[in-house]
Design an enzyme around this catalytic site. Structure first.
Site, PDB file in Angstrom:
ATOM      1  N   ASP A 480       1.206 -78.015 127.067  1.00 30.67           N
ATOM      2  CA  ASP A 480       1.698 -77.013 128.014  1.00 30.67           C
ATOM      3  C   ASP A 480       3.131 -76.593 127.664  1.00 30.67           C
ATOM      4  OD1 ASP A 480       1.650 -75.385 130.242  1.00 30.67           O
ATOM      5  OD2 ASP A 480       0.946 -76.949 131.586  1.00 30.67           O
ATOM      6  N   ASP A 549      -3.609 -69.760 135.037  1.00 28.52           N
ATOM      7  CA  ASP A 549      -3.564 -70.696 136.162  1.00 28.52           C
ATOM      8  C   ASP A 549      -4.380 -70.171 137.336  1.00 28.52           C
ATOM      9  OD1 ASP A 549      -2.123 -72.630 134.945  1.00 28.52           O
ATOM     10  OD2 ASP A 549      -0.234 -72.237 135.986  1.00 28.52           O
TER      11      ASP A 549
HETATM   12  C1  GLA Z   1       0.868 -75.535 134.235  1.00 22.75           C
HETATM   13  C2  GLA Z   1      -0.561 -75.413 133.757  1.00 22.75           C
HETATM   14  C3  GLA Z   1      -1.507 -76.007 134.778  1.00 22.75           C
HETATM   15  C4  GLA Z   1      -1.144 -77.438 134.998  1.00 22.75           C
HETATM   16  C5  GLA Z   1       0.299 -77.546 135.434  1.00 22.75           C
HETATM   17  C6  GLA Z   1       0.752 -78.991 135.513  1.00 22.75           C
HETATM   18  O1  GLA Z   1       1.109 -74.721 135.322  1.00 22.75           O
HETATM   19  O2  GLA Z   1      -0.867 -74.084 133.489  1.00 22.75           O
HETATM   20  O3  GLA Z   1      -2.839 -75.895 134.331  1.00 22.75           O
HETATM   21  O4  GLA Z   1      -1.365 -78.170 133.827  1.00 22.75           O
HETATM   22  O5  GLA Z   1       1.169 -76.893 134.542  1.00 22.75           O
HETATM   23  O6  GLA Z   1       2.076 -79.096 135.866  1.00 22.75           O
END
Ligand code: GLA
Length: 729
Positions: A480, A549
């Site tokens: 990420d 997301d």
């Molecule tokens: C980001 C990712 C999510 C999740 C969060 C965790 O927003 O896109 O899918 O993994 O971080 O903090």
């Protein structure tokens, strides 16, 4: 399939690149000016056609010795333009020597290369011997001491040209490179429209199409990564382009940092289009003998409209860009812990979710954020990567053992590039963080970013990841990155700040290169708050990306359709989540949530203990269905459908043409659309197809012209699915 060829024509002093699908033609005028002649559907031969006729005009410039009657440099289709001679349109290259910014590149030589060149330190398309042909052109500015080599690669069977440049200081003075675009393209005077994919966090990849106006239209990222605001992509379309027809030229950059993509419509209706590194703030020092390589640009040309662009990009990215080991491999069906546990992860929750997942047939359990945090928020502990043993006694190996014990693979979330102020790493190495002395540091999600331009930071991150990968039983990483870059300033001794933004990306690529070389079987899913760094540069290292997301099945239709113009569905994570949806509050039928994910990289992201026995049975059915069709769906060709009003839809056609799955989503009930035809122009018109559910037979020509009829359903977000089987003969 015809082999790509580089055909030199000495009498015209021209070169014709063709693979029988497209042609790209360049000519040298007066032995010095490199001019563009054509990029479009394949020509058998070029005899010199299509050259502009110039007439005498005032207020312009040209060299006295130029042999083209009445030409002005402001109107000359330079293949790789610089501004200094009087071409005042957007320049592709700009260098500075002794404080003077003046660049004039003249032709030196050209040659064909057998092998697709790799790009030093950068991701790029690759090809097996015989699958591609490359042209190298050398240009030089002897006064500045600058040599630029242009590269053009054609691939067998694809309407694609991959381009990049290498600049070299061949003089005796230091040079500063301020601009080196990955591609510049001259297009003829047509009423072009521009298509872009813009967006924001949780609503990425929205298409917008508009006529070019005189002047410059540009999209960009100055956020340090490719960003959810704009894909590093645009296309120029003839106004009649539909899903399946019409001339379209697409541009995509294989890069994950700041970029600029632009098209200039000049006073005569001609268009110059460019894509490359963003020149803003960019100043790369080239000492005598040093070289700089631009990222690679992908040029895509088709007469098959948007689905034509789509097929070219998908085939290129599947077979010439993403890690080959994963291009054909069946991707595991996963359960991700984020929307069920968020930061509050415990071994007992993992045990409970993993047990239910096992019963459903899930193949990979992914432990998302939370496992290393002191508390249950994003405020602390980032950078140290020490598991919180109060949350997970026995650490990550204990969690992995639970999951492996149930016959599933184990995946773990990392955000390697980030650090929080509350971390030992930050306390010990405050200078490892990007920051501008004298100014307060900006936070994003309580994070700062590590200075990946520093080799010691890349080494540290490699050691952290390597430590986990060696010992903890990890089969998958979700990688990420949750904030944009703001401080393009490195505290490394001797750092040149005009290079920091690009050096950050090069450091990221070096880290990914080292990890993927050391662990070639490791499946990595890229993520950046969803799709904030979903780009071809990342796709070279990570075979799949978390698309957004926003897991709302309704919103996902537009997001996935948008991204599907560029990326094959197997590269996109699509998860079935709980309803009401956590991001939008929308209630969407379970079947629609599954259908929206079905042709993509399927996963689940919800608390399985909240589901009814009926819902769990539905999930088990979906997973069984996915396993039955995964092989052919994953390698299928993907098309979107031209549908009106409340409908969106797409189809997957098996690579051998033997079957096709058509999905139409009615996002709202609207009786005005009672008779909506679903035309399938991508099927074989001479074929005969059987609807698997009803047994009804259809000719391919019937399906292309009359189509299927979408039923009007009294419900929002309803899905209709047809599976068509091709009859033998
Ligand atoms: C980001 C990712 C999510 C999740 C969060 C965790 O927003 O896109 O899918 O993994 O971080 O903090």
């Amino acid at each position: 399939m015809r082999r790509p060829e580089i055909l030199f024509d000495d009498s015209l002093h021209a070169v014709h690149l063709t693979n029988g699908v497209i042609s790209y033609i360049i000519q040298v005028v007066d032995g010095r000016y490199l001019v563009h002649r054509y990029f479009g559907p394949a020509l058998r031969r070029w005899h010199g056609g299509g050259q502009p006729v110039y007439f005498k005009r005032g207020y312009n410039t040209c060299h006295e010795e130029c042999s083209v009657p009445n030409v002005s440099f402001d109107d000359f289709p330079f293949e790789y333009p610089a501004r200094s001679r009087g071409d005042f349109r957007i320049p592709a290259v700009e260098a500075e020597a002794d404080g003077v910014r003046h660049t004039q590149l003249d032709f030196v030589s050209w040659r064909a290369l057998e092998e697709k060149p790799a790009l030093e330190g950068l991701p790029a398309a690759f090809a097996a011997p015989g699958e591609s042909a490359t042209l190298e052109i050398t240009l030089s500015d002897p006064a500045a001491g600058l040599t630029v080599r242009l590269y053009y690669t054609l691939f067998a069977g694809l309407g694609i040209v991959a381009r990049h440049q290498v600049a070299e200081n061949t003089g005796s003075r230091p040079l500063t490179l301020h601009n080196l675009q990955s591609a510049s393209l001259e297009l003829p005077a047509l009423p072009w429209e521009m298509l872009i994919l813009y967006g924001t966090h949780a609503k990425e990849a929205n298409g917008q199409r508009f006529p070019l106006h005189h002047g410059i239209q540009r999209i960009e990222s100055v956020r340090g990564s490719s960003s959810p605001q704009h894909q590093p992509f645009f296309a120029l379309l003839s106004p009649d382009v539909t899903a399946d027809r019409g001339l379209a030229v697409g541009f995509h950059l294989v890069y994950s940092g700041n970029f600029l993509a632009q098209a200039e419509l000049d006073q005569f209706g001609m268009v110059r289009a460019q894509i490359g590194l963003h020149p803003e703030g960019f100043a790369w020092q080239l000492m005598p003998g040093e070289r700089f390589t631009s990222p690679e640009a992908i040029l895509n040309c088709t007469t098959g409209g948007l689905n034509g662009l789509r097929q070219n990009f998908h085939q290129l990215y599947l077979h010439h860009l993403m890690p080959p080991r994963f291009a054909e491999a069946e991707r595991p069906i996963l359960l991700n812990s984020w929307e069920s546990m968020y930061y509050d992860v415990t071994l007992s929750k993992i045990e409970r979710q993993a047990e239910l997942a096992r019963q459903l047939g899930v193949e990979l359990f992914v432990l998302d954020d939370g496992w290393f945090r002191k508390g249950n928020s994003s405020r602390d502990s980032m950078g140290d990567w020490r598991c919180n043993l109060r949350k997970l006694p026995g650490g990550i190996p204990a969690a992995a053992r639970i999951v492996h014990g149930k016959g599933m693979k184990f995946g773990l979330w990392f955000e390697p590039e980030a650090v929080t102020a509350d971390s030992d790493l930050f306390r010990q190495h405050p200078d490892w963080v990007l920051q501008t002395p004298g100014y307060s540091m900006t936070q994003g999600r309580h994070e700062y970013l590590l200075d990946l331009s520093r080799p010691e930071v890349v080494d540290y991150l490699f050691d952290v990841l390597d430590g986990y990968l060696q010992k903890s039983g990890i089969d998958y990483i979700k990688w990420d990155m949750n904030r944009p870059l703001t401080d393009f300033c490195s505290l490394a001794p001797g750092a040149r700040q005009g290079e920091t933004a690009h050096r950050y990306v090069l450091g990221l690529y070096r880290l990914l290169e080292r990890i993927t070389t050391a662990y070639p079987r490791l499946l990595i899913e890229g993520c950046s708050s969803g799709g904030a760094r979903f780009d071809p540069g990342m796709l070279y290292y990570v075979a799949q990306n978390w698309t957004s997301d926003n897991t709302d099945g309704h919103d996902r239709l537009a997001i996935q359709a948008g991204y599907s113009l560029l990326y094959p569905p197997v590269a996109m994570g699509a998860h079935v989540s709980i309803t009401p949806n956590h991001q939008t509050g929308r209630v969407t039928p379970l079947d629609t949530r599954w259908q929206a994910a079905r042709l993509f990289n399927l996963g689940y992201e919800l608390d399985l203990t909240l589901l009814t026995p009926e819902e769990l049975a539905d999930l088990a059915g979906q997973i069984a269905q996915r396993k039955a069709e995964r092989r052919w769906v994953q390698s299928s060709r993907f098309f979107t459908l031209d549908l009106p009003g409340p409908y969106t839809g797409w189809a997957a056609v098996a690579r051998d043409g033997s079957r096709c799955l058509v999905q139409v989503f009615q996002t709202r009930y609207d009786p005005l659309f009672a008779h909506t035809p679903v035309r399938l122009s991508f099927l074989d018109r001479d074929g005969l197809y059987r609807d698997a559910a009803s047994g009804q037979l259809y000719g391919g020509d019937e399906l292309a012209t009359l189509g299927l009829t979408a039923p009007l359903i009294k419900q929002d977000d309803a899905a209709t699915v047809w599976e068509l089987i091709r009859e033998p003969g």
